[in-house]
Enzyme design. Sequence first.
Site, PDB file in Angstrom:
ATOM      1  N   CYS A   1       5.449  -5.891   1.515  1.00 38.94           N
ATOM      2  CA  CYS A   1       5.783  -4.474   1.404  1.00 38.94           C
ATOM      3  C   CYS A   1       5.177  -3.672   2.564  1.00 38.94           C
ATOM      4  O   CYS A   1       5.593  -3.830   3.689  1.00 38.94           O
ATOM      5  CB  CYS A   1       5.350  -3.959   0.037  1.00 38.94           C
ATOM      6  SG  CYS A   1       6.159  -2.430  -0.387  1.00 38.94           S
ATOM      7  N   TYR A   2       4.160  -2.847   2.344  1.00 35.59           N
ATOM      8  CA  TYR A   2       3.548  -2.147   3.482  1.00 35.59           C
ATOM      9  C   TYR A   2       3.092  -3.163   4.532  1.00 35.59           C
ATOM     10  O   TYR A   2       3.227  -2.939   5.743  1.00 35.59           O
ATOM     11  CB  TYR A   2       2.355  -1.283   3.041  1.00 35.59           C
ATOM     12  CG  TYR A   2       1.686  -0.591   4.224  1.00 35.59           C
ATOM     13  CD1 TYR A   2       2.206   0.574   4.752  1.00 35.59           C
ATOM     14  CD2 TYR A   2       0.556  -1.148   4.830  1.00 35.59           C
ATOM     15  CE1 TYR A   2       1.621   1.181   5.864  1.00 35.59           C
ATOM     16  CE2 TYR A   2      -0.032  -0.545   5.938  1.00 35.59           C
ATOM     17  CZ  TYR A   2       0.504   0.620   6.442  1.00 35.59           C
ATOM     18  OH  TYR A   2      -0.060   1.211   7.537  1.00 35.59           O
TER      19      TYR A   2
ATOM     20  N   HIS B   1       7.331  -7.586  -3.990  1.00 34.59           N
ATOM     21  CA  HIS B   1       5.986  -8.014  -4.432  1.00 34.59           C
ATOM     22  C   HIS B   1       6.065  -9.355  -5.161  1.00 34.59           C
ATOM     23  O   HIS B   1       6.384  -9.393  -6.340  1.00 34.59           O
ATOM     24  CB  HIS B   1       5.393  -6.955  -5.370  1.00 34.59           C
ATOM     25  CG  HIS B   1       4.983  -5.718  -4.649  1.00 34.59           C
ATOM     26  ND1 HIS B   1       3.746  -5.567  -4.066  1.00 34.59           N
ATOM     27  CD2 HIS B   1       5.657  -4.576  -4.390  1.00 34.59           C
ATOM     28  CE1 HIS B   1       3.664  -4.389  -3.490  1.00 34.59           C
ATOM     29  NE2 HIS B   1       4.811  -3.760  -3.667  1.00 34.59           N
TER      30      HIS B   1
ATOM     31  N   LYS C   1     -12.757 -12.468 -14.949  1.00 31.04           N
ATOM     32  CA  LYS C   1     -13.193 -12.697 -16.336  1.00 31.04           C
ATOM     33  C   LYS C   1     -12.787 -14.088 -16.878  1.00 31.04           C
ATOM     34  O   LYS C   1     -13.598 -14.787 -17.459  1.00 31.04           O
ATOM     35  CB  LYS C   1     -12.578 -11.611 -17.234  1.00 31.04           C
ATOM     36  CG  LYS C   1     -13.085 -11.620 -18.660  1.00 31.04           C
ATOM     37  CD  LYS C   1     -14.222 -10.670 -18.801  1.00 31.04           C
ATOM     38  CE  LYS C   1     -14.869 -10.736 -20.148  1.00 31.04           C
ATOM     39  NZ  LYS C   1     -16.074  -9.906 -20.155  1.00 31.04           N
TER      40      LYS C   1
ATOM     41  N   SER D   1     -26.827  -9.413 -23.238  1.00 29.22           N
ATOM     42  CA  SER D   1     -26.235  -8.402 -24.108  1.00 29.22           C
ATOM     43  C   SER D   1     -25.548  -9.065 -25.293  1.00 29.22           C
ATOM     44  O   SER D   1     -25.136  -8.401 -26.237  1.00 29.22           O
ATOM     45  CB  SER D   1     -25.191  -7.616 -23.307  1.00 29.22           C
ATOM     46  OG  SER D   1     -24.145  -8.495 -22.941  1.00 29.22           O
ATOM     47  N   GLY D   2     -25.409 -10.387 -25.231  1.00 27.43           N
ATOM     48  CA  GLY D   2     -24.618 -11.064 -26.252  1.00 27.43           C
ATOM     49  C   GLY D   2     -23.189 -11.239 -25.786  1.00 27.43           C
ATOM     50  O   GLY D   2     -22.403 -11.945 -26.404  1.00 27.43           O
ATOM     51  N   GLY D   3     -22.837 -10.611 -24.679  1.00 25.37           N
ATOM     52  CA  GLY D   3     -21.493 -10.755 -24.140  1.00 25.37           C
ATOM     53  C   GLY D   3     -21.367 -12.030 -23.313  1.00 25.37           C
ATOM     54  O   GLY D   3     -22.367 -12.696 -23.022  1.00 25.37           O
ATOM     55  N   VAL D   4     -20.118 -12.345 -22.960  1.00 25.46           N
ATOM     56  CA  VAL D   4     -19.859 -13.605 -22.264  1.00 25.46           C
ATOM     57  C   VAL D   4     -20.489 -13.622 -20.864  1.00 25.46           C
ATOM     58  O   VAL D   4     -21.090 -14.617 -20.469  1.00 25.46           O
ATOM     59  CB  VAL D   4     -18.328 -13.829 -22.141  1.00 25.46           C
ATOM     60  CG1 VAL D   4     -18.033 -15.113 -21.403  1.00 25.46           C
ATOM     61  CG2 VAL D   4     -17.711 -13.866 -23.518  1.00 25.46           C
ATOM     62  N   ASP D   5     -20.381 -12.520 -20.141  1.00 25.20           N
ATOM     63  CA  ASP D   5     -20.807 -12.537 -18.736  1.00 25.20           C
ATOM     64  C   ASP D   5     -22.299 -12.819 -18.583  1.00 25.20           C
ATOM     65  O   ASP D   5     -22.699 -13.714 -17.846  1.00 25.20           O
ATOM     66  CB  ASP D   5     -20.472 -11.211 -18.044  1.00 25.20           C
ATOM     67  CG  ASP D   5     -18.999 -10.867 -18.172  1.00 25.20           C
ATOM     68  OD1 ASP D   5     -18.221 -11.781 -18.510  1.00 25.20           O
ATOM     69  OD2 ASP D   5     -18.638  -9.705 -17.961  1.00 25.20           O
ATOM     70  N   SER D   6     -23.121 -12.050 -19.283  1.00 25.95           N
ATOM     71  CA  SER D   6     -24.561 -12.263 -19.112  1.00 25.95           C
ATOM     72  C   SER D   6     -24.972 -13.620 -19.685  1.00 25.95           C
ATOM     73  O   SER D   6     -25.886 -14.267 -19.168  1.00 25.95           O
ATOM     74  CB  SER D   6     -25.373 -11.128 -19.745  1.00 25.95           C
ATOM     75  OG  SER D   6     -25.144 -11.034 -21.123  1.00 25.95           O
ATOM     76  N   SER D   7     -24.279 -14.087 -20.714  1.00 24.77           N
ATOM     77  CA  SER D   7     -24.623 -15.391 -21.297  1.00 24.77           C
ATOM     78  C   SER D   7     -24.312 -16.515 -20.329  1.00 24.77           C
ATOM     79  O   SER D   7     -25.119 -17.428 -20.136  1.00 24.77           O
ATOM     80  CB  SER D   7     -23.839 -15.633 -22.592  1.00 24.77           C
ATOM     81  OG  SER D   7     -24.108 -14.616 -23.508  1.00 24.77           O
TER      82      SER D   7
ATOM     83  N   GLY E   1       0.840  -1.205   0.000  1.00 27.01           N
ATOM     84  CA  GLY E   1       0.000   0.000   0.000  1.00 27.01           C
ATOM     85  C   GLY E   1       0.861   1.236   0.000  1.00 27.01           C
ATOM     86  O   GLY E   1       2.058   1.166   0.308  1.00 27.01           O
TER      87      GLY E   1
ATOM     88  N   GLU F   1       3.671 -11.097  -6.173  1.00 27.21           N
ATOM     89  CA  GLU F   1       2.528 -11.306  -7.075  1.00 27.21           C
ATOM     90  C   GLU F   1       2.778 -10.806  -8.494  1.00 27.21           C
ATOM     91  O   GLU F   1       2.033 -11.138  -9.400  1.00 27.21           O
ATOM     92  CB  GLU F   1       1.262 -10.645  -6.508  1.00 27.21           C
ATOM     93  CG  GLU F   1       1.340  -9.148  -6.298  1.00 27.21           C
ATOM     94  CD  GLU F   1       1.992  -8.756  -4.981  1.00 27.21           C
ATOM     95  OE1 GLU F   1       2.669  -9.625  -4.385  1.00 27.21           O
ATOM     96  OE2 GLU F   1       1.858  -7.617  -4.549  1.00 27.21           O
TER      97      GLU F   1
END
Length: 522
Positions: free
Chosen positions: A84-85, A179, A378, A232-238, A57, A181
Amino acid sequence: MTQHDRLLIIDFGSQVTQLIARRLRELNVYCEIHPFQKVTEEFLKEFNPKAVIFSGGPASVFAENAPTVPRIVFDMGVPILGICYGQQLMMHLLGGKVERGHNTAEFGRAFVTPAAEKLALLDGWFAPETNGGREQVWMSHGDHVSEIAPGFRVFGTSPNAPFAITADPERRFFAVQFHPEVHHTPKGAQLYANFVKLAGFTGDWTMGAYKEEAIRQIREQVGDGKVICGLSGGVDSSVAAVLIHEAIGDQLTCVFVDHGLMRQGEADEVVSMFRDTYNIPLIHADESDLFLGALEGVSDPEVKRKTIGKLFIDVFQKHAHDVGGAEFLAQGTLYPDVIESVSFSGGPSVTIKSHHNVGGLPEKMGLKLVEPLRELFKDEVRALGRELGLPPKFIGRHPFPGPGLAIRCPGEITREKLAILRRADAVYIDQIRRHGLYDEIWQAFVALLPVRTVGVMGDGRTYDYACALRAVTSVDGMTADYYPFSHDFLGETATRIINEVQGINRVTYDITSKPPGTIEWE
Ligand code: XMP
């Protein structure tokens, strides 16, 4: 909510906290990020973590109201990793010393040399054949630890960080200055793997398990109520829709609002997938006349976005009403949308664009939300989509913005311009697929520019539109770089577009990164 062993990441506002979560999920470990303000004694008891990570942070432990944690976290008997922090805070709270960064600030690559004593956290580190047995890490700190806390010993040093890696192995407390990560700490993923292993995680966070659990939870939440879902035709809502359909069958109705701003063939694809392949009750609301009518004469990007957003809500509401008695609204909200990140400036951030979604609907319609993807990133949504048997071509699709082609057509929108844009976009995407580049690119599209330019074709003069090709690489859409196509690819694509699309006689390539540009043109 979830039955799995849980790891808690306490966020102190690092730019890269989400990457910690990524690394852990790659190890099939369930984790949640929570901002430090929320982590009270009661929260810790209720969350009952099997291990805790303190993120980095921007603050200093000396600052007034410096971010901190309840001391009880050290008495829970669980392993803790401070980064780190997080490292400085651990030392500060456990009796060590932290000093201001007088010439000891360190940013970027550093090499850590191991101590003689071995540490389970570092299994697989310090291979003698690379960097002379030292390990590359990524540093980014101002303050530094000048005296370690009682019980801690040093396990790694770098030229500017004598306490690069310290630990109290008996209590399983680990503190690192760098870090692990980030990509530039090449063995960072190994360090996380060692940490979760010594914490006793079994790696049971798989998509198969997630799917079963999500289905059970949806059934529990919804009972015999009705759910509507905007596609919407997008991946998430599908993916959300197919998952909910598996859970509750015909209690789910989907509403696909076609605003006339979809890409070539897109509306048909969505409708046939849902209606024909999955047999999911679907209302196909063809409202293109309404939307295009309202957008006539509108050229300001924000007015376009707001017009579309408002109409979308009206139309959705109208059709949802037909479903009759729905109590729930399903949304494909993802984890990055829900995490509360820590704001140190305290001020509201500037609105760059009014993003279009169905926000505001639940309150307006008195609906409860069903959000089965809230815990996923995602690419995990894509993995869940594969688990549910969605076609790979559909799962791998590039993101497409809610306002559709309206924001890829700067200036006023007309049906003629949209038709030209659709054809050019289809040729461009076909080129990208033919060259096997689709999956390397985060998003690619054509923007039709509001200028006509002079050209010569055959022996005649042309006066047609110019277009811009856009292709970017990105991890989350927040930052992006333009894709380095070869000149051959660009030349071939320009030729195809000009030959195959009537109405375009000039093709340009957009080489702006984000920032300073944005991905879409409006
Ligand atoms: P920008 O243009 O802001 O886009 O760099 C970042 C990502 O978000 C998408 N985008 C949207 N998605 N509704 C959406 O659902 C919107 O209004 C919207 N505007 C932009 C854009 O396509 C990119 O992936």
